[in-house]
Write an enzyme that holds these catalytic residues in place. Structure first.
Site, PDB file in Angstrom:
ATOM      1  N   HIS A   1       0.815  -1.217   0.000  1.00 44.40           N
ATOM      2  CA  HIS A   1       0.000   0.000   0.000  1.00 44.40           C
ATOM      3  C   HIS A   1       0.850   1.270   0.000  1.00 44.40           C
ATOM      4  O   HIS A   1       0.355   2.350   0.320  1.00 44.40           O
ATOM      5  CB  HIS A   1      -0.962  -0.012   1.193  1.00 44.40           C
ATOM      6  CG  HIS A   1      -1.994  -1.092   1.104  1.00 44.40           C
ATOM      7  ND1 HIS A   1      -2.790  -1.476   2.161  1.00 44.40           N
ATOM      8  CD2 HIS A   1      -2.360  -1.885   0.064  1.00 44.40           C
ATOM      9  CE1 HIS A   1      -3.603  -2.458   1.784  1.00 44.40           C
ATOM     10  NE2 HIS A   1      -3.348  -2.730   0.520  1.00 44.40           N
TER      11      HIS A   1
ATOM     12  N   GLU B   1      -7.715 -11.882  17.202  1.00 40.52           N
ATOM     13  CA  GLU B   1      -9.096 -12.303  16.923  1.00 40.52           C
ATOM     14  C   GLU B   1      -9.130 -13.263  15.738  1.00 40.52           C
ATOM     15  O   GLU B   1      -8.271 -13.186  14.872  1.00 40.52           O
ATOM     16  CB  GLU B   1      -9.957 -11.077  16.546  1.00 40.52           C
ATOM     17  CG  GLU B   1      -9.872  -9.903  17.493  1.00 40.52           C
ATOM     18  CD  GLU B   1     -10.609 -10.164  18.779  1.00 40.52           C
ATOM     19  OE1 GLU B   1     -11.484 -11.053  18.771  1.00 40.52           O
ATOM     20  OE2 GLU B   1     -10.288  -9.508  19.789  1.00 40.52           O
TER      21      GLU B   1
END
Ligand SMILES: [Zn+2]
Length: 227
Positions: A102, A199
């Site tokens: 990016h 997570e």
């Protein structure tokens, strides 16, 4: 190894993505101020926003995750690091040849000739910065909403993924394509897939091993184990 925002979170780097429709800059949602359209319509405003972000980044230092990853480049015969982060912290920790999917918030790119320059080496009061090669206006060298990934970087990452034996996916929710496709490409090539994330993510089920926790805690542990 593919890394994302979770690796830098422990260094205090905000994601700048408030989630949902949170307005983050002068009432503008992230997808508006960080968009290709904004570069065309109001380049000075985009610079103001990125100068603010770099101000925040300048206070952030690499954490044990960055440091462990930097050590691993000399530990394997062949090692590739691709990151979705634009903060430059992998390089600051000593990682070489990082595939920045990016882009990099510390770099500017010329709108006219495509030349790239380190922002640290340019005067900070000239906005937009001026290209030394052609005098053209420069923009932040980061991938904004509505833009493609830098082609050469992406091709390198995809090629390495296709030859990968062991793939670590660290601190990324694995939902932002096309970068999120890299682990699947590695798995298809027969790589053993390891996820390190606090997570579960959409990628978790496809992984051979999942390690739940912060990258800055788990990676140094693997290092001690000699894994
Ligand atoms: Zn130029």
């Amino acid at each position: 190894m593919l890394t994302g925002a979770g690796v830098s979170a422990e260094s205090g780097v905000p994601t700048f993505r408030g989630g949902g429709r949170t307005a983050v800059w002068k009432g503008m949602p992230f997808e508006v101020i960080s968009s290709a359209g904004m570069v065309r319509s109001n380049l000075p405003e985009v610079w103001e926003w990125f100068d603010y972000r770099r101000g925040v980044l300048s206070t952030c230092r690499p954490n044990p995750a960055h440091e462990t990853i930097a050590r691993w480049q000399d530990r394997f015969d062949s090692f590739t690091l691709a990151t979705q982060n634009i903060d430059g912290l992998h390089a600051a920790a000593g990682s070489r040849e990082v595939l920045e999917l990016h882009g990099n918030a510390w770099r500017a790119r010329c709108l006219k000739c495509g030349g790239r320059e380190e922002l640290r080496e340019k005067p900070s009061d000239v906005r937009p910065p001026v290209c030394v090669a052609c005098g053209g206006q420069m923009r932040p060298d980061v991938v904004l909403f509505g833009e493609m990934l830098p082609e050469r970087v992406w091709i390198s990452a995809a090629e390495r993924a296709a030859r990968c034996d062991l793939c670590f996916v660290v601190g990324t929710s694995a939902i932002v394509y096309p970068a999120a496709g890299l682990p699947y490409a590695a798995a298809e090539a027969g790589a053993f897939l390891v996820e390190i994330n606090p997570e579960p993510t959409p990628l978790s089920e496809a992984c051979d091993a999942t390690l739940r926790g912060a990258a800055g805690e788990i990676l140094p542990l693997l290092d001690e184990e000699g894994a």
